[in-house]
Structures are given as structure tokens and as C-alpha cells.
Design an enzyme around this catalytic site. Structure first.
Site: not given
Length: 368
Positions: A164, A263
Site C-alpha cells: 500500500k 472483487k
């Protein structure tokens, strides 16, 4: 026909083994909704609603999803029997968006359907893989902790590491990582931390030999990503921007990305996920299966969809003990040598750990 005679919604909560930190915030505890659908023959199917407690990832939350499921989706499904889970796309079309709420119910119906057919969910979806590739996520603001986690994950056999990042830490993090791990398969996830004004800055990421940069620009954007992709050597992957099959069609036409993160919860369920997979394969767009810091039910659905042939990049698929001291499914999901075995039992191939569910359930409601 599948007649849903009973349904249960259970809100659960469990602390993560370690905080999950991004520039958007820190997740220490995870809530979710477990959906159980029971048909006329007593067969039960399970889904998981992966909305978060607050709207930091999408506008949906656990509370809003519970409301949509209780007051709209479940009553509609229980009054209108369906032959196949793909029929829910039309049945639920009267509700705009609320994709995670829809996905929680739709995935439970896929599990139920596959159990009724006596075959694995992966087979019902058209999966061809016996194993899926596993990847790990590093979400911390500490370089030393990031290096420690990468060492741990690489030693454990994970096929790909995701970091991240934000403009405040990206170069510093990547230089430190590449100094210690010059060859580890590495990608970065920006969660919309940049704008087009950062093009020159983002170009510097090309030197770090990244698999991709995920969602660098606004969560709803497709047009500006197309402009950015023309300026970068590193492939752009779209995540939050993709909530429907139509979004993918638009991204392909504009050249907004070279990769799509699929997703299941974000796109409204397994049927939409499968259609997005098929469309990307047809247009030579790489796909992989993203994660939502989810519990075992959602992860089992992800394993099933990741068994489709187009999923060539390791997904956010990990062992049950990656996030949790004790997951909610039996048997536990295990990653070995960078891979997770696709279950061959009916439906998900996993069952609920009822004892663990009882320990972590905050609220539940039954509908008949």
C-alpha cells in the site's frame, strides 16, 4: 426451481491479528454479514457481505447492506423463486448499486445451487484450475515492518507481494524494498492517492519493476486513468473504478488499464465477476482476484472464481490464519508453496464453524 423458505443474517466482528494500515485509515476490527439461505429441501447456502463498518472503501457499510438485504433483497428473493443464480441479476435490478449487499445474497445462492447440483462451486462457474495462486498484502506505515512482512511472506511461499502506497511514502518504501528484495514479484496499491498532477512523480515508479500500480486515481474515474496509462510503462490496474460489466467495457474502449482487479463483492456477485473475467480475457486484459480483508466464506467464493482460466496473476488469496487467530470455516484455508487447493466438495467445499460463529456474532435475524 429454488424456493427460499428461510434466511438468516448474522453480523459478526473479529479483531485482526495485526492492524491493516493505508493512507485512508487503519482497520483493527472487521465486521461483516454472513448470509444463509435455506431452500424447500433444507439445503443451505452461505454468502458473506464484505462491506466495512464505515464507508472508507465504498459508500456501502455493514448497516446499509443489512438494511438493503433485510428490507428489499431477501423479501424479493423469497417471493420470487429462481432456477439459477444468474437470474438474480434481473430479479435485483430494481435496486440501484448496493453491489456488496447484492453479492452477499447472490453468493449464498450460488453455494446453495451448487450443493443442489452436487458439484463444486468452481465447476458451476466454469473453473478449470485445481489450485489458485496466492498473494499477500503489506499494509503498514513502517518500512521496517514492511520489510519484515515481505521476508515472512516470501519465505512462506506467497507468489506476489502487494504494498500500500501514497505520495508521502512510495519512493522511500520502494527503494528500501528493492534494496533488500530486488527480485520479489511486487505490485503497489494506491487506493486513489494521486491525481493527474502527479504524472511526473508516478513515472518514477517505472524504475522499480512493478507488476502493476493499482487504482492510482479517483475511485470513479476511467477517463483520466486512460491519459495516465499512456504516460507510464507500468501497467495500471483498476479496482474501485470497476463496479459493473459496463465499467469494464468503457475502460477497454478508452485504454484505461492493462489489468483489472475482480472483487466479487465490489461488482455485485459471482455472475458479474464471471462476465467481467470473460470480457477481459476476450480483450487480452489481465485479471486477478482482489481481497477485502474477508472471512473464510468470502475467501472461499474468491477461490472458486479464481479457478477460472483467465486468473493468471496471484490474487489476494491467503491462508485462514493470515488475518485471523481462528476463522469461521471448517476446514481452514491453507496456502502451501504459493498455492491454495480448490475444494472439490459440493458448493463452497467448506462449512461454518458454529462454535466460532456463536463467539463472534453481534446480532442475527431470521426471515421466513
Amino acid at each position: 426451481m429454488m424456493y427460499i423458505k428461510k434466511a438468516r443474517l448474522s453480523i459478526i466482528s473479529m479483531p485482526l491479528k495485526k492492524p491493516f494500515s493505508t493512507h485512508l485509515g487503519v482497520v483493527k476490527n472487521r465486521e461483516a454479514i454472513i448470509v444463509e439461505l435455506i431452500d424447500q429441501d433444507g439445503v443451505a447456502g452461505f454468502g458473506e457481505t464484505v462491506a466495512f463498518s464505515s464507508p472508507w472503501y465504498t459508500e456501502e457499510t455493514v448497516k446499509t447492506a443489512f438494511h438493503i438485504q433485510k428490507d428489499f433483497l431477501l423479501p424479493k428473493l423469497m417471493e420470487q423463486p429462481v432456477e439459477h443464480p444468474r437470474d438474480l441479476t434481473n430479479v435485483f435490478s430494481f435496486i440501484r448499486r448496493n453491489e456488496m449487499a447484492k453479492s452477499g445474497v447472490e453468493t449464498a445462492l450460488w453455494d446453495l445451487y451448487s450443493k443442489r447440483m452436487g458439484k463444486p462451486l468452481s465447476e458451476s462457474l466454469g473453473g478449470t484450475r485445481n489450485e489458485v495462486l496466492a498473494g499477500a498484502v503489506v499494509a503498514t506505515q513502517s518500512i521496517n515492518e514492511a520489510l519484515r512482512q515481505i521476508e515472512q511472506f516470501s519465505t512462506s511461499g506467497y507468489e506476489r507481494i502487494k504494498i500500500k502506497i501514497s505520495p508521502e511514502n512510495d519512493i522511500e518504501f520502494l527503494k528500501a524494498i528493492r534494496k533488500v528484495f530486488p527480485d520479489v514479484p511486487l505490485m503497489v496499491d494506491a487506493n486513489s492517492a494521486y491525481t493527474l498532477q502527479d504524472i511526473e512523480h508516478l513515472r518514477t515508479l517505472d524504475e522499480f519493476n512493478l507488476i502493476m500500480i493499482e487504482q492510482p486515481l479517483r475511485v470513479t474515474d476511467i477517463v483520466e486513468h486512460a491519459k495516465l496509462q499512456k504516460q507510464l510503462q507500468t501497467p495500471i490496474c483498476l479496482d474501485e473504478s470497476i463496479t459493473s460489466v459496463h465499467d469494464v467495457k468503457s475502460a477497454i474502449q478508452l485504454g484505461s488499464c492493462q489489468v483489472v482487479n475482480i472483487k466479487v463483492g465490489r461488482v455485485g456477485g459471482l455472475q458479474n465477476a464471471k462476465q467481467i473475467h470473460d470480457l477481459c480475457v476476450e480483450n487480452e486484459i489481465a485479471v486477478w482476484c482482489g481481497g477485502m480483508i474477508e472471512f473464510g466464506i468470502s475467501k472461499a467464493h474468491s477461490i472458486a472464481i479464481a479457478s477460472l482460466p483467465g486468473f493468471s496473476i496471484p490474487g489476494d488469496l491467503s491462508s485462514s490464519n493470515h488475518y485471523w487467530e481462528e476463522d469461521i470455516i471448517e476446514p481452514l484455508i491453507e496456502m502451501k508453496n504459493g498455492k491454495i487447493v480448490v475444494p472439490n466438495g459440493p458448493g463452497l467445499g467448506f462449512s461454518l464453524n458454529l462454535k466460532r460463529m456463536k463467539e463472534i456474532t453481534l446480532y442475527k435475524e431470521e426471515f421466513v
